[in-house]
Design a protein around this motif. Structure first.
Motif, PDB file in Angstrom:
ATOM      1  N   UNK A 150     -13.606 -58.835  10.560  1.00 27.47           N
ATOM      2  CA  UNK A 150     -13.810 -57.553   9.905  1.00 27.47           C
ATOM      3  C   UNK A 150     -13.418 -56.364  10.757  1.00 27.47           C
ATOM      4  N   UNK A 151     -13.169 -56.611  12.043  1.00 29.31           N
ATOM      5  CA  UNK A 151     -12.786 -55.510  12.945  1.00 29.31           C
ATOM      6  C   UNK A 151     -11.367 -55.667  13.485  1.00 29.31           C
ATOM      7  N   UNK A 152     -10.943 -56.911  13.712  1.00 26.76           N
ATOM      8  CA  UNK A 152      -9.623 -57.177  14.285  1.00 26.76           C
ATOM      9  C   UNK A 152      -8.720 -57.788  13.219  1.00 26.76           C
ATOM     10  N   UNK A 153      -7.419 -57.489  13.328  1.00 28.74           N
ATOM     11  CA  UNK A 153      -6.436 -58.059  12.422  1.00 28.74           C
ATOM     12  C   UNK A 153      -5.210 -58.504  13.205  1.00 28.74           C
TER      13      UNK A 153
ATOM     14  N   UNK B   4      -4.135 -51.013  19.368  1.00 32.05           N
ATOM     15  CA  UNK B   4      -3.274 -52.055  18.825  1.00 32.05           C
ATOM     16  C   UNK B   4      -2.505 -52.697  19.968  1.00 32.05           C
ATOM     17  N   UNK B   5      -2.725 -53.981  20.146  1.00 33.72           N
ATOM     18  CA  UNK B   5      -1.995 -54.743  21.142  1.00 33.72           C
ATOM     19  C   UNK B   5      -0.736 -55.315  20.508  1.00 33.72           C
ATOM     20  N   UNK B   6       0.325 -55.342  21.314  1.00 31.78           N
ATOM     21  CA  UNK B   6       1.583 -55.943  20.896  1.00 31.78           C
ATOM     22  C   UNK B   6       1.946 -57.074  21.841  1.00 31.78           C
TER      23      UNK B   6
ATOM     24  N   UNK C  76       7.532 -60.017  17.160  1.00 30.17           N
ATOM     25  CA  UNK C  76       6.360 -59.473  17.846  1.00 30.17           C
ATOM     26  C   UNK C  76       5.088 -59.816  17.073  1.00 30.17           C
ATOM     27  N   UNK C  77       4.029 -60.044  17.810  1.00 28.49           N
ATOM     28  CA  UNK C  77       2.709 -60.297  17.244  1.00 28.49           C
ATOM     29  C   UNK C  77       1.807 -59.125  17.616  1.00 28.49           C
ATOM     30  N   UNK C  78       0.967 -58.723  16.685  1.00 27.64           N
ATOM     31  CA  UNK C  78       0.083 -57.588  16.913  1.00 27.64           C
ATOM     32  C   UNK C  78      -1.376 -58.007  16.779  1.00 27.64           C
TER      33      UNK C  78
END
Length: 127
Positions: A66-69, A19-21, A78-80
């Protein structure tokens, strides 16, 4: 002064998750169109995901659907980017970006539309 700072990158095996922030300052993420882009060596920077002002609509590149959200936490400004079922082809430098746009953005995954960028963070997926 706008500042976008990415975190959460690293190395993972294929099939894993990260998970990127993107912590924002100098702007309020709920009032901007926010995006994630990536660039692999020798390739152009490409749009991965974007979220409209207020978070009402999301956009994804076909390669990650279907894999990333993508999501936002307005309280944390913040954006994830939640990345599941990672593949070696996802290996790249990932960048957070922001643009001023109210409503449904035009060309949400087109990098030239975004004036504000983070420094990027590396994601490496091994097979």
């Amino acid at each position: 002064q706008v500042q976008l700072v990415e975190s959460g990158g690293g190395s993972v095996q294929a099939g894993g998750s990260l998970r990127l922030s993107c912590a924002a300052s100098g702007l309020t993420v709920s009032t901007y169109c926010m995006g994630w882009f990536r660039q692999a060596p020798g390739n152009e920077r490409e749009g991965v995901a974007a979220i409209s002002t207020g978070g009402g609509t999301t956009y994804y590149a076909d390669s990650v659907k279907g894999r990333f959200t993508i999501s936002t936490d307005n309280a944390k400004n913040t954006v994830y980017l939640q990345m599941n079922t990672l593949e070696p082809e996802d290996t790249a430098m990932y960048y957070c970006a922001a643009r001023v746009y109210s409503g449904i953005p035009t060309y949400p995954l087109q990098r030239i539309r975004y004036p504000y960028w983070g420094q990027g963070i590396q994601v490496t997926v091994s097979s």
